[in-house]
Design an enzyme around this catalytic site. Structure first.
Site, PDB file in Angstrom:
ATOM      1  N   LYS A 145       0.611  -1.327  -0.027  1.00 47.62           N
ATOM      2  CA  LYS A 145       0.329  -0.215   0.250  1.00 47.62           C
ATOM      3  C   LYS A 145       0.842   1.678  -0.132  1.00 47.62           C
ATOM      4  O   LYS A 145       0.439   2.306  -0.621  1.00 47.62           O
ATOM      5  CB  LYS A 145      -1.159   0.283   1.329  1.00 47.62           C
ATOM      6  CG  LYS A 145      -2.276  -1.202   0.929  1.00 47.62           C
ATOM      7  CD  LYS A 145      -2.766  -1.411   2.177  1.00 47.62           C
ATOM      8  CE  LYS A 145      -4.013  -2.378   1.988  1.00 47.62           C
ATOM      9  NZ  LYS A 145      -4.265  -3.639   3.070  1.00 47.62           N
TER      10      LYS A 145
ATOM     11  N   ASP B 166     -11.067   1.943   3.078  1.00 46.79           N
ATOM     12  CA  ASP B 166     -12.166   0.517   2.861  1.00 46.79           C
ATOM     13  C   ASP B 166     -13.222   0.236   2.540  1.00 46.79           C
ATOM     14  O   ASP B 166     -13.570  -0.867   1.734  1.00 46.79           O
ATOM     15  CB  ASP B 166     -11.501  -0.077   4.366  1.00 46.79           C
ATOM     16  CG  ASP B 166      -9.361  -0.690   3.780  1.00 46.79           C
ATOM     17  OD1 ASP B 166      -9.593  -1.542   2.791  1.00 46.79           O
ATOM     18  OD2 ASP B 166      -9.039  -1.518   4.735  1.00 46.79           O
TER      19      ASP B 166
ATOM     20  N   GLN C 127      -4.817  -2.144   9.169  1.00 47.24           N
ATOM     21  CA  GLN C 127      -4.726  -4.199   8.948  1.00 47.24           C
ATOM     22  C   GLN C 127      -5.560  -4.344   9.656  1.00 47.24           C
ATOM     23  O   GLN C 127      -4.997  -4.468  10.299  1.00 47.24           O
ATOM     24  CB  GLN C 127      -3.376  -3.600   8.867  1.00 47.24           C
ATOM     25  CG  GLN C 127      -3.014  -4.845   7.618  1.00 47.24           C
ATOM     26  CD  GLN C 127      -3.328  -4.651   6.209  1.00 47.24           C
ATOM     27  OE1 GLN C 127      -3.026  -3.531   5.038  1.00 47.24           O
ATOM     28  NE2 GLN C 127      -4.486  -6.058   6.145  1.00 47.24           N
TER      29      GLN C 127
END
Ligand code: NDP
Length: 285
Positions: free
Chosen positions: A52, A119, A96
């Site tokens: 990322k 997300d 995460q």
């Protein structure tokens, strides 16, 4: 001959588009920033976070990394999120997953400000998708829609079967296909006769996590097959949920694994960061 949908090429196209818009924003003095929180030292998570960051570097998005030890308490983590929520220089917040045991994932994700939930996992984002309001969409399913559209595959009116009903892939995938006016069926491990269901599909989307489970006996001739699975064969080779070589002669289009859906997830994350920055810029005008 089947169209092999090139996710690597399409994801690069998207990252280039994001890069040029990020550069234009920067010229107006507006940087785009993604904050990534990593708790613990799970090796797979570390790889994802590194990828990322690399994509951020490529697109010109600033990445801020918050790395916390595995024994971090839920309260400390919630405190970090609250700080990032109120920091106007942060456009996107990503936690995460998975989180270490003892931390309530739902509580943590639920604490992210929906306007920074790049997300698309936060309950407000999920709810907005299901009732047709604007909001961030989970990156892998959003990537599948881009793959279909940019490959010229029509969705409206098509029979679509999604195998898998997880919160991060299957369910949002089904909602997105519905939003694109497909007729959608969601199948899962309790589906009685899976083949009977999947053989109706003009577009079959798999998000199962079972190496090469889907062979041609599950397909209608000419179906489009989108394989979200990322699995390993017993020999350790990367493969999807679909037995690619077996189905290739009967499909009209297919995504390979690797090089299909996989690269799209990060590209869509970058796009969500850009959308967030643009929305906040509009808000300030
Ligand atoms: P989950 O394990 O959360 O969900 C799997 C789904 O598949 C469940 O709904 C399950 O049904 C269903 N399922 C399992 N076995 C069968 C079966 N034999 N027949 C029918 N349905 C079945 O996985 P995820 O959704 O998180 O991920 C799915 C795959 O996608 C994985 O390979 C993962 O690695 C990959 N993935 C890829 C991403 C990318 O960037 N391309 C991002 C995220 C995931 P039930 O609900 O009944 O248990």
């Amino acid at each position: 001959m089947a169209l092999v949908i090139d996710g690597k090429r399409i994801s690069s196209e998207i990252k280039d588009e994001v890069r040029s818009e990020v550069a234009a924003l920067k010229e107006r003095g507006r940087a785009v920033t993604l904050a990534v929180i990593l708790v613990g030292d799970d090796p797979a998570s570390k790889v994802y976070v590194r990828n990322k960051k690399k994509a951020c570097e490529y697109t010109g998005i600033q990445s801020v990394s918050i790395e916390l030890p595995a024994d971090t308490s839920e309260d400390v983590l919630l405190g970090e999120i609250s700080r990032l929520n109120s920091d106007p220089s942060v456009d996107g917040i990503l936690v995460q997953l998975p989180l270490p045991e003892g931390i309530d994932e739902h509580r943590v994700i639920g604490a992210i400000d929906p306007s920074k939930d790049v997300d698309g996992f936060e309950p407000v984002s999920v709810g907005a998708l299901s009732i047709g309001l604007p909001g961030f969409v989970s990156c892998t399913p959003a990537g599948v829609i881009e793959l279909l559209k940019r490959s010229g595959i029509g969705i409206e009116g098509k029979e679509c079967v999604v195998i898998g009903r997880s919160n991060i892939v299957g369910k949002p995938m089904a909602m997105l296909m519905l939003r694109e006016n497909a007729t959608v069926t969601v199948a899962h491990s309790r589906t009685r006769d899976l083949r009977e269901v999947t053989r109706r599909a003009d577009i079959l989307i798999t998000a199962i996590g079972r190496a090469r489970m889907i062979d041609r006996s599950y397909l209608k001739e000419g179906a489009v097959v989108i394989d979200c699975g990322i699995n390993r064969t017993p020999e350790g080779k990367l493969c999807g949920d679909v037995d690619y070589d077996d189905v290739l002669p009967v499909v009209s289009a297919i995504t390979p694994v690797p090089g299909g859906v996989g690269p799209m997830t990060i590209a869509m994350l970058m796009n969500n960061c850009l959308l967030s920055a643009k929305a906040s810029e509009r808000g300030r005008q």
